[in-house]
Write a protein that holds these residues in place. Sequence first.
Motif, mmCIF file in Angstrom:
data_model
loop_
_atom_site.group_PDB
_atom_site.id
_atom_site.type_symbol
_atom_site.label_atom_id
_atom_site.label_comp_id
_atom_site.label_asym_id
_atom_site.label_seq_id
_atom_site.Cartn_x
_atom_site.Cartn_y
_atom_site.Cartn_z
ATOM 1 N N SER A 65 54.910 45.461 47.794
ATOM 2 C CA SER A 65 55.965 45.761 48.756
ATOM 3 C C SER A 65 56.067 44.603 49.733
ATOM 4 O O SER A 65 55.062 44.094 50.227
ATOM 5 N N ARG A 66 57.280 44.190 50.023
ATOM 6 C CA ARG A 66 57.502 43.121 50.995
ATOM 7 C C ARG A 66 57.671 43.678 52.402
ATOM 8 O O ARG A 66 57.772 42.921 53.361
ATOM 9 N N THR A 67 57.675 45.010 52.538
ATOM 10 C CA THR A 67 57.777 45.639 53.847
ATOM 11 C C THR A 67 56.389 45.660 54.478
ATOM 12 O O THR A 67 55.468 46.249 53.907
ATOM 13 N N PRO A 68 56.204 45.024 55.621
ATOM 14 C CA PRO A 68 54.865 44.898 56.211
ATOM 15 C C PRO A 68 54.130 46.220 56.428
ATOM 16 O O PRO A 68 52.917 46.278 56.259
ATOM 17 N N ASP A 69 54.839 47.288 56.774
ATOM 18 C CA ASP A 69 54.187 48.568 57.054
ATOM 19 C C ASP A 69 53.882 49.382 55.806
ATOM 20 O O ASP A 69 53.157 50.366 55.866
ATOM 21 N N GLU A 70 54.461 49.005 54.663
ATOM 22 C CA GLU A 70 54.225 49.741 53.418
ATOM 23 C C GLU A 70 53.181 48.995 52.604
ATOM 24 O O GLU A 70 53.440 47.931 52.059
ATOM 25 N N LYS A 71 52.009 49.541 52.514
ATOM 26 C CA LYS A 71 50.900 48.901 51.804
ATOM 27 C C LYS A 71 50.909 49.341 50.349
ATOM 28 O O LYS A 71 50.042 50.069 49.896
ATOM 29 N N PHE A 72 51.907 48.891 49.586
ATOM 30 C CA PHE A 72 52.019 49.272 48.186
ATOM 31 C C PHE A 72 51.726 48.074 47.296
ATOM 32 O O PHE A 72 52.275 46.993 47.488
ATOM 33 N N CYS A 73 50.864 48.300 46.293
ATOM 34 C CA CYS A 73 50.595 47.288 45.281
ATOM 35 C C CYS A 73 50.229 48.005 43.988
ATOM 36 O O CYS A 73 49.419 48.931 43.996
ATOM 37 N N HIS A 74 50.844 47.578 42.891
ATOM 38 C CA HIS A 74 50.491 48.094 41.571
ATOM 39 C C HIS A 74 50.176 46.885 40.700
ATOM 40 O O HIS A 74 50.924 45.911 40.700
ATOM 41 N N ILE A 75 49.074 46.967 39.953
ATOM 42 C CA ILE A 75 48.626 45.815 39.173
ATOM 43 C C ILE A 75 48.563 46.172 37.706
ATOM 44 O O ILE A 75 48.036 47.212 37.312
ATOM 45 N N LEU A 76 49.091 45.269 36.881
ATOM 46 C CA LEU A 76 48.931 45.343 35.432
ATOM 47 C C LEU A 76 47.955 44.228 35.060
ATOM 48 O O LEU A 76 48.249 43.040 35.254
ATOM 49 N N TRP A 77 46.783 44.607 34.571
ATOM 50 C CA TRP A 77 45.723 43.663 34.261
ATOM 51 C C TRP A 77 45.825 43.158 32.838
ATOM 52 O O TRP A 77 46.324 43.864 31.951
ATOM 53 N N LYS A 78 45.330 41.961 32.616
ATOM 54 C CA LYS A 78 45.266 41.371 31.274
ATOM 55 C C LYS A 78 44.403 42.259 30.408
ATOM 56 O O LYS A 78 43.322 42.670 30.785
ATOM 57 N N ARG A 79 44.902 42.532 29.213
ATOM 58 C CA ARG A 79 44.149 43.287 28.221
ATOM 59 C C ARG A 79 44.174 42.491 26.927
ATOM 60 O O ARG A 79 45.230 42.099 26.454
ATOM 61 N N ASP A 80 43.007 42.259 26.361
ATOM 62 C CA ASP A 80 42.941 41.491 25.101
ATOM 63 C C ASP A 80 43.280 42.363 23.924
ATOM 64 O O ASP A 80 43.220 43.521 23.929
#
Length: 107
Positions: free
Chosen positions: A92-107
């Motif tokens: 999230s680019r909104t400073p007050d919204e602490k949102f992050c979703h991660i797609l990790w490398k999978r072999d």
Amino acid sequence: MSENLLSVDEVIDVAYDIFLEMAPDNLEAADVALFTLQFDERGAAEMIETGADWPQHVGFEVDAEAYSEVRIGLVNEETDELDDVFARLLISRTPDEKFCHILWKRD
């Protein structure tokens, strides 16, 4: 709205900090070692156009102005492109919204 959003550099910094904290628990040990050893020469974190596949991962329509995608990995020295991606992060680019979703490398 854009004047209240995190800058590109701020988004990349946040994404990189989150990546470093979570990588040991989400990547193979060999990938963590490879990234650590080669980051100075080939490492990169770049903000790119938000991928169309994010809604299926996060369960909502992603506003491309309010969220950004950051890819972190290693650059191919011959093509000068990021070709070994260890993580894709939606931040999230909104400073007050602490949102992050991660797609990790999978072999």
